[in-house]
Design a protein around this motif. Structure first.
Motif, PDB file in Angstrom:
ATOM      1  N   ASP A  26      33.747  46.887 110.716  1.00  0.00           N
ATOM      2  CA  ASP A  26      32.788  46.106 109.947  1.00  0.00           C
ATOM      3  C   ASP A  26      31.544  46.945 109.626  1.00  0.00           C
ATOM      4  O   ASP A  26      31.054  46.925 108.490  1.00  0.00           O
ATOM      5  CB  ASP A  26      32.404  44.845 110.707  1.00  0.00           C
ATOM      6  CG  ASP A  26      31.440  43.981 109.928  1.00  0.00           C
ATOM      7  OD1 ASP A  26      31.809  43.538 108.814  1.00  0.00           O
ATOM      8  OD2 ASP A  26      30.321  43.749 110.415  1.00  0.00           O
ATOM      9  N   ARG A  48      41.032  42.161 108.195  1.00  0.00           N
ATOM     10  CA  ARG A  48      41.799  41.074 108.814  1.00  0.00           C
ATOM     11  C   ARG A  48      43.234  41.529 109.123  1.00  0.00           C
ATOM     12  O   ARG A  48      43.752  41.293 110.229  1.00  0.00           O
ATOM     13  CB  ARG A  48      41.801  39.852 107.891  1.00  0.00           C
ATOM     14  CG  ARG A  48      42.341  38.595 108.489  1.00  0.00           C
ATOM     15  CD  ARG A  48      42.179  37.360 107.599  1.00  0.00           C
ATOM     16  NE  ARG A  48      41.875  37.577 106.194  1.00  0.00           N
ATOM     17  CZ  ARG A  48      40.641  37.556 105.671  1.00  0.00           C
ATOM     18  NH1 ARG A  48      39.607  37.349 106.443  1.00  0.00           N
ATOM     19  NH2 ARG A  48      40.453  37.737 104.383  1.00  0.00           N
ATOM     20  N   GLU A  72      37.630  42.941 103.332  1.00  0.00           N
ATOM     21  CA  GLU A  72      37.802  41.871 104.313  1.00  0.00           C
ATOM     22  C   GLU A  72      39.280  41.621 104.596  1.00  0.00           C
ATOM     23  O   GLU A  72      39.671  41.401 105.742  1.00  0.00           O
ATOM     24  CB  GLU A  72      37.131  40.575 103.828  1.00  0.00           C
ATOM     25  CG  GLU A  72      35.620  40.647 103.795  1.00  0.00           C
ATOM     26  CD  GLU A  72      35.078  41.367 102.553  1.00  0.00           C
ATOM     27  OE1 GLU A  72      35.835  41.587 101.571  1.00  0.00           O
ATOM     28  OE2 GLU A  72      33.896  41.737 102.574  1.00  0.00           O
TER      29      GLU A  72
END
Length: 104
Positions: free
Chosen positions: A76, A51, A47
């Motif tokens: 993702d 990001r 994650e």
């Protein structure tokens, strides 16, 4: 720069109809770009890496908003498919990197 074999990921998307056929090459391209991106060592979780990658893309004036959305969806999907081992068992030279950052 070594090309990463993303054929298993491409097949995963195609077989499950997770993206329009015409967009699949772009999904693969975004994932390849993500895997080859130089990200700070502080980005240790998938994650965090996503990001950070999206922040980098967002600063690129050549990348349009819809492309950012497509890139985020592609990466993702890749992260989820890799972590769940949905038939993506061999990702070539990306394998060790995936294990090192805890995707599997």
């Amino acid at each position: 720069m070594e090309l990463i074999d993303l054929q298993p990921f491409e097949s995963f998307i195609r077989e499950r109809s997770l993206a329009p056929e015409r967009n699949i090459p772009y999904y693969v391209s975004w994932v390849r770009r993500f895997l080859q991106a130089t990200l700070p060592s502080a980005a240790v979780t998938s994650e965090d890496r996503l990001r950070t990658f999206m922040d980098q893309l967002g600063r690129d004036s050549r990348v349009l908003d819809w492309q950012l959305q497509q890139a985020a969806r592609a990466v993702d999907l890749f992260i989820r498919a890799s972590s769940e081992n949905n038939g993506i068992t061999s990702l070539g030279s990306a394998d060790s990197e995936i294990r090192n950052i805890g995707w599997r």
